[in-house]
Design a protein around this motif. Structure first.
Motif, short mmCIF file in Angstrom:
data_model
loop_
_atom_site.label_atom_id
_atom_site.label_comp_id
_atom_site.label_asym_id
_atom_site.label_seq_id
_atom_site.Cartn_x
_atom_site.Cartn_y
_atom_site.Cartn_z
N ALA A 91 25.13 -22.79 40.69
CA ALA A 91 24.37 -22.13 41.76
C ALA A 91 22.87 -22.18 41.51
N TYR A 105 19.31 -24.11 41.07
CA TYR A 105 18.70 -25.33 41.57
C TYR A 105 17.83 -25.98 40.50
N GLU A 139 16.03 -30.60 43.08
CA GLU A 139 16.72 -30.04 44.24
C GLU A 139 15.82 -29.09 45.02
N GLU A 140 15.02 -28.30 44.32
CA GLU A 140 14.08 -27.40 44.99
C GLU A 140 13.05 -28.19 45.79
N MET A 142 14.54 -29.53 49.04
CA MET A 142 14.83 -28.52 50.05
C MET A 142 13.61 -28.11 50.86
N LYS A 166 16.24 -20.92 56.21
CA LYS A 166 17.51 -20.43 55.70
C LYS A 166 18.63 -20.80 56.67
N PHE A 168 21.12 -30.42 50.14
CA PHE A 168 21.43 -29.00 50.27
C PHE A 168 22.86 -28.66 49.82
N LYS A 209 24.29 -27.56 46.96
CA LYS A 209 24.50 -26.27 46.28
C LYS A 209 24.28 -25.10 47.23
N TYR A 210 23.31 -25.24 48.11
CA TYR A 210 23.06 -24.16 49.08
C TYR A 210 24.24 -24.00 50.02
N ARG A 222 27.10 -22.21 48.38
CA ARG A 222 26.90 -20.76 48.36
C ARG A 222 27.26 -20.14 49.71
#
Length: 385
Positions: free
Chosen positions: A94, A96, A100-101, A104, A124, A162, A164-165, A168
């Motif tokens: 979970a 980043y 990855e950041e 995004m 979001k 995205f 991992k996002y 979640r």
């Protein structure tokens, strides 16, 4: 530990797995990769987006060591008050990476309803809906109001970085489905704790630091099961439990409608409830016995179970779903039965999916295997006017 040889394991709702091997052989590492506590160097971990799982670590007290001044009731309410399991937010899968950041915040090209093409940055995701055999997510853009959201497909968002996002978001939606029929109130949590052998005296009116080792393990088990998981993963569950508690746990595992994977050195306990064994001797391989999915990959001296399509599976609430393989045409009776099943899913607030069973697959190395595809739900026919 680095596993250098390809290995593949699979868990479904009917699984009863004992993971055995000497200390330091890699049992906990394998389990942690399944639950997101660690990431594989090569290979993938796949799970159905609506599957819920619960994990109880070998040192079970680490789940509650930061909350010893809370009562067990307060701890469970704190853990699930946001509609998802807060413990999942601290897992490696979970978190980043800097890459990855950076991905995004890259502007995404979006075509508006009026045909205007814009490049916007995601703020979001606030919603999810099903579209055929996949999902779409409702995206809110930076500097735009909630009236200017856009629905974007899962595959496109994954390509944009995205993944991992989205995982979640999927876990949050799955958790909400499990909590749909049971509000997070003191009374409901108190009843839940009593089912695990903790009366209100200990579950609601005593702080965690004042409980015995066995009582703390019961708190951890109760907290893990609050979200009504489809798969339960236990690392040395017999620690700190007396003989009566072990007997109760064995009976509970037998009656549990979901899948169970456990690491244990208690041979008597595992043999009584587990029909499948993952042997991890420390040679970099996972030796599987009693697994019908292994289809020709058994080692010498091990029987190869015949592969057979499941004709019956059970959903999260214990309802039996029957599949007799795909048919070109369905009878009137079958169409009505599927329409009734679809209505029941909607009334429970669960997402409709082409996968009727929730499975968890772990692939370590380059080995790949096709998934069993159950029969797709039949759409309801509209009545003629």
């Amino acid at each position: 530990m680095i596993i250098e040889k390809p290995a593949s394991v699979q868990v479904s709702l009917s699984s009863r797995v004992a993971c055995l091997g000497p200390n330091g052989a890699g049992k906990s590492t394998l389990i942690k990769m399944m639950t997101g506590e660690a990431e594989p160097i090569t290979g993938t971990v796949w799970k159905h987006q609506n599957m819920r799982y619960a994990y109880v670590a070998q040192h079970a007290f680490h789940h509650v060591e930061q909350h010893v001044n809370k009562t067990p009731n307060e701890y469970i309410q704190w853990r699930y008050q946001s509609g998802e399991d807060k413990e999942n937010l601290t897992k490696v899968t979970a978190q980043y990476t800097p890459e990855e950041e950076a991905a995004m915040v890259v502007p995404i090209q979006v075509t508006q309803e009026d045909g205007i093409i814009e490049k916007l940055v995601m703020d979001k995701i606030i919603g999810r809906r099903q579209k055929k055999n996949t999902y779409e997510y409702e995206v809110v853009w930076m500097g735009r109001s909630l009236d200017s959201t856009t629905w974007i497909g899962k595959e496109k968002l994954e390509k944009l970085g995205f993944t991992k996002y989205l995982n979640r978001i999927d876990e949050r939606e799955a958790a909400r489905a499990g909590l749909y029929a049971r509000p997070l109130t003191q009374k409901n949590v108190e009843k839940h704790l009593e089912d695990f052998g903790l009366d209100a005296e200990f579950g609601t009116h005593n702080r965690i630091f004042g409980l015995s080792g066995g009582q703390k393990v019961k708190v951890v088990l109760a907290a893990a099961m609050w979200a009504q998981p489809h798969v339960l993963v236990l690392d040395e569950p017999t620690n700190y439990l007396d003989r009566d508690a072990l007997g109760a746990l064995a009976c509970a595992v037998k009656e549990f409608e979901g899948g169970v994977v456990m690491i244990t050195h208690n041979a008597e306990f595992s043999q009584a409830i587990c029909s499948e064994t993952w042997g991890v001797p420390g040679d970099g391989e996972v030796h599987i016995t009693g697994n019908k999915w292994q289809m020709g990959r058994a080692t010498k001296g091990e029987a190869v179970a015949e592969f057979k399509v499941e004709e019956e599976v059970k959903d999260a609430l214990g309802n039996t779903l029957k599949f007799k393989g795909p048919k070109k045409t369905l009878s009137r009776k079958e169409i009505k039965a599927k329409a009734k099943l679809r209505k029941a899913y909607l009334e429970r607030g669960e997402d409709l999916s082409s996968d009727s069973d929730w499975e968890l697959d772990v692939y370590i190395g380059d080995e790949k295997r096709a998934h069993l595809q159950p029969e797709k739900p039949v759409k309801e026919k509209k009545a003629k006017k």
